[in-house]
Scaffold this active site. Sequence first.
Site, mmCIF file in Angstrom:
data_model
loop_
_atom_site.group_PDB
_atom_site.id
_atom_site.type_symbol
_atom_site.label_atom_id
_atom_site.label_comp_id
_atom_site.label_asym_id
_atom_site.label_seq_id
_atom_site.Cartn_x
_atom_site.Cartn_y
_atom_site.Cartn_z
ATOM 1 N N TYR A 334 101.203 -41.843 -28.349
ATOM 2 C CA TYR A 334 100.695 -42.840 -29.545
ATOM 3 C C TYR A 334 101.895 -43.855 -29.981
ATOM 4 O O TYR A 334 101.702 -44.345 -31.039
ATOM 5 C CB TYR A 334 100.929 -42.083 -30.921
ATOM 6 C CG TYR A 334 101.328 -40.353 -31.052
ATOM 7 C CD1 TYR A 334 100.111 -39.605 -29.998
ATOM 8 C CD2 TYR A 334 102.178 -40.287 -31.312
ATOM 9 C CE1 TYR A 334 100.643 -38.067 -30.183
ATOM 10 C CE2 TYR A 334 102.694 -38.651 -31.326
ATOM 11 C CZ TYR A 334 102.529 -38.251 -30.683
ATOM 12 O OH TYR A 334 102.388 -36.906 -30.840
ATOM 13 N N CYS A 361 108.788 -42.315 -13.512
ATOM 14 C CA CYS A 361 107.805 -43.032 -11.858
ATOM 15 C C CYS A 361 106.299 -43.057 -12.387
ATOM 16 O O CYS A 361 105.135 -42.470 -12.285
ATOM 17 C CB CYS A 361 107.670 -42.700 -10.834
ATOM 18 S SG CYS A 361 108.893 -42.165 -9.268
#
Length: 431
Positions: A334, A361
């Site tokens: 968030y 990744c």
Amino acid sequence: MLYDHLSVNERGHLTIAGRDTVALAEAYGTPLMVMDEARIRARFRLYREAMTRWFGGASRPLFASKALSCRYLYRLAREEGVGIDLVSSGELYTALASGFDVGQAFFHGNNKTDADITYAMDHGVGWFVVDNLTELDRIEEEAAKRNRVQPILLRLTPGIDPHTHAAITTGQVDSKFGIAIETGQADEAVAYTLAQKHIRLDGFHCHIGSQIFEITPFCDAAKLMIAYVAQVKARFGYEASLLNLGGGFGVRYIESQPQPDYADSIRRIASLIDAEVARSGIRKPTILMEPGRSIVADACVTLYTVGGTKDIPGFKHYVSVDGGMPDNPRYALYQSDYTVCLASRMKDQPDYTCTVAGRCCESGDLLQENVCLPKPKRGDILAVLTTGAYNYSMASNYNRIPRPAVVAIRDGEVIPVIRRESFEDLIRYDL
Ligand SMILES: *Cc1c(COP(=O)(O)O)cnc(C)c1O
């Protein structure tokens, strides 16, 4: 600095509780989470004293332990005379393993499994905060089997929107948590609960959200809940003895946010409660609150080692560190604000605006964007401040990255809190 337990020493290194963070990183490796124990204890005390003083009676804070659930924190809570909230059997197990008296614990959650309910009853958890009636049936059944009466609170949604991020807002009618007052369902739930033989309704709970800086939403919620206690008294002749107003006090993550005065907030909520209680003619319930974030967040910093920088002409500068979303998923989740600094060169000119990226990744694996630092070099130590809450407790092993070590500074000494995960830990459950 953002906080008074952080400083810069003569070598230009960031210090926490008087200890050189670069030396700590060298001694314990990175990523490393470092906590100032005195600051956590001071927060526990601040809440305990303010609540006793302003709410009176048996009022007390409950540490919302999901913010940082580990044996060390439960031990501190016990030593400081603070109750706790739990949301899973795993947290309960951890609390028990720290010697915490779970008779002082409140068991939360919108889906307590059958196993949670029996496990909690086996160990004498003080209260369930009941989220819905199917759960209530299950608790009644289990309590009947044990021929005992189980104390509970009913979790209600008072219909308050505290205007923070939607993912951390919980007090509205449309929420996965609790039973709405507005729809009349709370009344039905009260009538139903009072008819159960093996459940003792002690009162009500609400939690309106998290990272709330204004006092108005707390006051509005308190007012609505007191009004509801009065309404229930009028309709059912039942008077609540406990009123739990949840957590949610804001924490200053960046300079532009205010430093909340938690004791003053308690004072203001208390004076409103006193006025409402007097007006509505009910007996004043014991008031509980459940701070989580505001107890642990700003006591902690996370230290990382810089891998390198990447300059994309016309676009951005990236600084990569040896952690990221596995130890702190909050920016990815968030876009949480954090203050970032180059702990190993605090006195150098910050003239390099960059994005701090983790090592996973995943392009969303960022810790913060638009940060201004002295241009970091490989091997520099970078610090993210205010990482005590919802960082380690949300940590994962994504990309098979071991969880970091956590240490605390107590009277200038380093106390190990959580051991760094090893590669063997990573394959422990692989068959
Ligand atoms: C998360 C939570 C808290 C703690 O909220 P903070 O914002 O960390 O203070 C308290 N009560 C309940 C029910 C919660 O879910």
